[in-house]
Enzyme design. Structure first.
Site, PDB file in Angstrom:
ATOM      1  N   HIS A  92       0.843  -1.204   0.000  1.00 21.30           N
ATOM      2  CA  HIS A  92       0.000   0.000   0.000  1.00 21.30           C
ATOM      3  C   HIS A  92       0.878   1.254   0.000  1.00 21.30           C
ATOM      4  CE1 HIS A  92      -3.430  -2.540   2.023  1.00 21.30           C
ATOM      5  NE2 HIS A  92      -3.133  -2.928   0.798  1.00 21.30           N
TER       6      HIS A  92
HETATM    7  C1  LIG Z   1       0.408  -7.603  -4.495  1.00 18.18           C
HETATM    8  C2  LIG Z   1      -0.535  -6.498  -4.121  1.00 18.18           C
HETATM    9  C3  LIG Z   1      -1.626  -6.775  -3.309  1.00 18.18           C
HETATM   10  C4  LIG Z   1      -2.512  -5.757  -2.958  1.00 18.18           C
HETATM   11  N1  LIG Z   1      -3.677  -6.072  -2.334  1.00 18.18           N
HETATM   12  C5  LIG Z   1      -4.634  -5.126  -2.204  1.00 18.18           C
HETATM   13  C6  LIG Z   1      -5.946  -5.456  -1.761  1.00 18.18           C
HETATM   14  O1  LIG Z   1      -6.278  -6.614  -1.514  1.00 18.18           O
HETATM   15  N2  LIG Z   1      -6.846  -4.448  -1.623  1.00 18.18           N
HETATM   16  C7  LIG Z   1      -6.535  -3.148  -1.881  1.00 18.18           C
HETATM   17  O2  LIG Z   1      -7.377  -2.282  -1.678  1.00 18.18           O
HETATM   18  N3  LIG Z   1      -5.313  -2.809  -2.328  1.00 18.18           N
HETATM   19  C8  LIG Z   1      -4.372  -3.757  -2.530  1.00 18.18           C
HETATM   20  N4  LIG Z   1      -3.156  -3.426  -3.043  1.00 18.18           N
HETATM   21  C9  LIG Z   1      -2.846  -2.015  -3.289  1.00 18.18           C
HETATM   22  C10 LIG Z   1      -3.503  -1.420  -4.526  1.00 18.18           C
HETATM   23  O3  LIG Z   1      -3.642  -2.394  -5.535  1.00 18.18           O
HETATM   24  C11 LIG Z   1      -2.638  -0.232  -5.002  1.00 18.18           C
HETATM   25  O4  LIG Z   1      -2.506   0.686  -3.929  1.00 18.18           O
HETATM   26  C12 LIG Z   1      -3.278   0.490  -6.180  1.00 18.18           C
HETATM   27  O5  LIG Z   1      -3.547  -0.433  -7.199  1.00 18.18           O
HETATM   28  C13 LIG Z   1      -2.372   1.610  -6.689  1.00 18.18           C
HETATM   29  O6  LIG Z   1      -3.061   2.333  -7.674  1.00 18.18           O
HETATM   30  P1  LIG Z   1      -2.348   3.481  -8.550  1.00 18.18           P
HETATM   31  O7  LIG Z   1      -3.366   3.970  -9.517  1.00 18.18           O
HETATM   32  O8  LIG Z   1      -1.727   4.470  -7.636  1.00 18.18           O
HETATM   33  O9  LIG Z   1      -1.164   2.730  -9.291  1.00 18.18           O
HETATM   34  P2  LIG Z   1      -1.215   1.495 -10.294  1.00 18.18           P
HETATM   35  O10 LIG Z   1      -2.504   0.789 -10.231  1.00 18.18           O
HETATM   36  O11 LIG Z   1       0.026   0.719 -10.049  1.00 18.18           O
HETATM   37  O12 LIG Z   1      -1.143   2.172 -11.729  1.00 18.18           O
HETATM   38  C14 LIG Z   1      -0.003   2.710 -12.292  1.00 18.18           C
HETATM   39  C15 LIG Z   1       0.045   2.295 -13.754  1.00 18.18           C
HETATM   40  O13 LIG Z   1       0.973   3.139 -14.422  1.00 18.18           O
HETATM   41  C16 LIG Z   1       1.714   2.357 -15.335  1.00 18.18           C
HETATM   42  N5  LIG Z   1       2.979   3.075 -15.584  1.00 18.18           N
HETATM   43  C17 LIG Z   1       3.961   3.332 -14.689  1.00 18.18           C
HETATM   44  N6  LIG Z   1       4.961   3.985 -15.293  1.00 18.18           N
HETATM   45  C18 LIG Z   1       4.590   4.164 -16.598  1.00 18.18           C
HETATM   46  C19 LIG Z   1       5.220   4.770 -17.728  1.00 18.18           C
HETATM   47  N7  LIG Z   1       6.433   5.299 -17.641  1.00 18.18           N
HETATM   48  N8  LIG Z   1       4.554   4.767 -18.912  1.00 18.18           N
HETATM   49  C20 LIG Z   1       3.310   4.212 -19.018  1.00 18.18           C
HETATM   50  N9  LIG Z   1       2.693   3.612 -17.974  1.00 18.18           N
HETATM   51  C21 LIG Z   1       3.326   3.600 -16.782  1.00 18.18           C
HETATM   52  C22 LIG Z   1       1.888   1.023 -14.621  1.00 18.18           C
HETATM   53  O14 LIG Z   1       2.206   0.001 -15.516  1.00 18.18           O
HETATM   54  C23 LIG Z   1       0.526   0.855 -13.957  1.00 18.18           C
HETATM   55  O15 LIG Z   1      -0.390   0.161 -14.757  1.00 18.18           O
HETATM   56  C24 LIG Z   1      -2.244  -4.414  -3.379  1.00 18.18           C
HETATM   57  C25 LIG Z   1      -1.155  -4.136  -4.195  1.00 18.18           C
HETATM   58  C26 LIG Z   1      -0.305  -5.170  -4.586  1.00 18.18           C
HETATM   59  C27 LIG Z   1       0.871  -4.843  -5.481  1.00 18.18           C
END
Ligand SMILES: Cc1cc2nc3c(=O)[nH]c(=O)nc-3n(C[C@H](O)[C@H](O)[C@H](O)COP(=O)(O)OP(=O)(O)OC[C@H]3O[C@@H](n4cnc5c(N)ncnc54)[C@H](O)[C@@H]3O)c2cc1C
Length: 571
Positions: A506
């Site tokens: 997280h």
């Molecule tokens: C193993 C795991 C288990 C988890 N379990 C839970 C759970 O059960 N419940 C819960 O609520 N949360 C859970 N989480 C946390 C939650 O999934 C994350 O906090 C959330 O998905 C983050 O969202 P975000 O939009 O900030 O980033 P992300 O969803 O990571 O999105 C970022 C995106 O940007 C893309 N990106 C990055 N750099 C570039 C670039 N240079 N060019 C183009 N694209 C790029 C990446 O590929 C990615 O798809 C978990 C996370 C993980 C990893």
């Protein structure tokens, strides 16, 4: 070191979703350089948890380009099936949906690299943020209450509660984490069952599906499009985002540009690791640090990459004499001591998954971590994997009780170590640097031990009540991270917490509100640049953040439409 382990993704259906998502294309299909190139009202970098709902919402009225570095989640068995949860995390190949990194603290971690982002690799638990959090960040509660259900009706399910999760509920109530609030998305003290993005067949639904309501005429999604940097017009007083430079799956570079309107924007949704990294790569950050990396400074801001936090998680392994059905998180205890208690059980039920690396919460990680880094050769790892096939199935019976520190005070920083956008930056979280965090962990572990020793668990596992020493020893000897162990791990709970710290993934921060962005998430000191993802948070929302991060994508999209179009937005 790249590890391609067993049970790889079934990729054959990768591009078979063209009917539902006709706007998703490979990055190489993009043509750039000509005069007739389309100019976009919004270019969103990162098709993740926040980026997908944001893109779908903005496309209702504006031309949107969404660029995602990873591939398609549809038809990828590692992404789509609950039983493969551990396998995705274990696949460290360059085509994996999860990109593996190790923080300088010595904790193994993962970040998403796939359309749908973290929702494609996470444990699926879905639960909303507290009202306190929504008030603190200053969001309009009417719009928040409209945005959560938009997600829920598309991809969230009520779980079929697994036996392990029911025992966790009973033992939580037994140690006083009461009342039992039943099944609810709400953040309320006590014990509850939350939602899940896995349906009753164990199939995962992800943020990528939130693209379905998009206007196909107004949205273009490119997969395998790795953005290298944001392009700026620096002719005015403040730098103004003009577009982005990205590489396609063949390594060819392209540029995409915004329309001339002052209201057009590049929106970064690359996640808490990717977004601070992207700002730095684009010349937005501490000037001296950028100079060291030979990146020309566009905007000096010493706060970019600061305030990185990862809620420490410590887990206690609970063995069972009888087989345990696999479950990811369904039950949560929201305590009054700043700790959340959750649980997972069993391992993948497919024949081959038991022979695989089980990801971060596995004895296997420990085995690897006992090998000095320079000796962790692909051959040594393969030999370990072969030996593992001889481990009796029974060794994998049981589950974990996890405790997560809700509000860690300790924070760290993110720094570039390479100018290649595909490389991980260096990340430090400083787990337990602040004594308050350590105390919360000790309190949480004490509670977990009581749960394991309760009759609810002994009846279920058919093991006699175990001593604290034995319970802790089993988890400490699993060596779940790369932190050196101490002989007093089972005597001092403080030492146990420090030595067995894990991530619950997280992580957040790096672009805090008031430091890097304003309350509307616009980058301070720049025009036409905004951030919508977990990097803006100084606290992880809810017990688990994905609900609120998806909701934020929808919310920010609606807010932008309302701000730009007023009533004409129709939202
Ligand atoms: C193993 C795991 C288990 C988890 N379990 C839970 C759970 O059960 N419940 C819960 O609520 N949360 C859970 N989480 C946390 C939650 O999934 C994350 O906090 C959330 O998905 C983050 O969202 P975000 O939009 O900030 O980033 P992300 O969803 O990571 O999105 C970022 C995106 O940007 C893309 N990106 C990055 N750099 C570039 C670039 N240079 N060019 C183009 N694209 C790029 C990446 O590929 C990615 O798809 C978990 C996370 C993980 C990893």
């Amino acid at each position: 070191m790249e590890l391609k382990l067993c049970c790889n993704a079934a990729v054959h259906h990768q591009y078979s979703s063209e009917f539902r998502y006709p706007f998703i294309k490979k990055a190489s299909s993009f043509s750039s350089g000509g005069h007739g190139d389309p100019a976009y009202d919004y270019i969103i970098v990162g098709g993740g948890t926040a980026g997908c709902p944001l893109a779908a919402t903005l496309s209702q009225k504006f031309n949107v380009l969404l660029l995602e570095r990873g591939g398609m989640p549809f038809g990828n068995a590692n992404v789509s099936l609950l039983k493969n949860f551990h396998i995705t995390l274990a696949d460290t190949s360059s085509t994996s949906a999860s990109q593996y990194f190790i923080s300088t603290d010595g904790v193994l971690n993962s970040r998403a690299r796939v359309l749908g982002g973290g929702t494609c690799i996470n444990a699926g638990f879905y639960t909303r943020a507290s009202t306190r959090f929504i008030n603190k960040v200053g969001w309009d509660s009417e719009l928040v209450n409209k945005s959560y259900p938009w997600i829920e009706k598309q991809i969230v399910y009520r779980p079929k509660v697994a036996p392990w999760q029911a025992v966790v509920r009973d033992s939580l109530l037994g140690v006083g984490v009461a009342p039992f609030n039943g099944f609810t998305y709400d953040h309320v003290y006590g014990t509850k069952f939350g939602g899940t993005i896995f349906d009753r067949f164990g199939r995962r639904h992800t943020a990528a599906e939130l693209l379905a309501p998009a206007d196909p005429q107004k949205l273009t999604v490119l997969v395998h499009a790795t953005v290298q940097k944001v392009l700026f017009d620096t002719s005015g007083k403040r730098p103004k985002a003009a577009g982005v430079l990205f590489k396609d799956e063949n390594g060819n570079q392209h540029q995409a540009f915004l329309s001339s309107s002052l209201k057009s924007e590049v929106i970064l949704s690359c996640g808490a690791i990717g977004t601070p990294q992207m700002l730095l790569l684009s010349g937005v950050g501490p000037k001296a640090e950028l100079e060291e990396m030979k990146i020309s400074s566009v905007l000096d801001n010493k706060f970019v990459g600061q305030g990185m936090a990862d809620n420490p998680m410590n887990a206690v392994f609970v063995p069972s004499k009888k087989p345990v059905k696999q479950s990811l998180i369904q039950t949560v205890g929201i305590t009054k001591m700043g700790v959340y208690i959750e649980a997972s059980s069993g391992f993948g039920e497919s024949d081959d998954s038991i022979e695989c690396h089980h990801g971060i919460i596995s004895a296997e990680i420990g085995q690897l971590s006992t090998i000095p880094p320079e000796q962790r050769t692909p051959e040594a790892i393969q030999a370990y994997i072969r030996r593992k096939k001889d481990i009796p199935y029974e060794a994998f019976r049981g589950g974990f009780i996890l405790e997560k520190i809700a509000y860690p005070i300790s924070t760290g920083q993110l720094k570039l170590i390479s100018t290649n956008a595909e490389d991980n930056p260096s990340v430090t979280f400083n787990y337990f640097k602040h004594p308050h965090d350590l105390q919360s962990c000790v309190d949480g572990i004490r509670m977990v031990i009581k749960m394991v020793q309760s009759e609810h668990f002994t009846n279920f596992t058919q093991f006699d009540k175990q001593t604290t020493d034995k319970i802790l020893n089993m988890s400490a000897s699993a060596n779940v991270n790369l932190i050196p162990k101490h002989t007093n791990d089972t005597k001092s709970l403080e030492q146990f917490c420090k030595d067995t710290v894990l991530t619950i993934w997280h992580y957040h921060g790096g672009c805090h509100v008031g430091k890097v962005v304003d309350r509307e998430h616009k980058v301070l000191g720049a025009h036409r640049l905004r951030i919508v993802d977990a990097s803006v948070f100084d606290e992880s929302p809810g017990t688990n953040p994905q609900a609120t991060i998806m909701m934020m994508g929808r919310y920010m999209g609606l807010k932008i439409l309302r701000d730009r179009l007023g009533k004409a937005a129709g939202v």
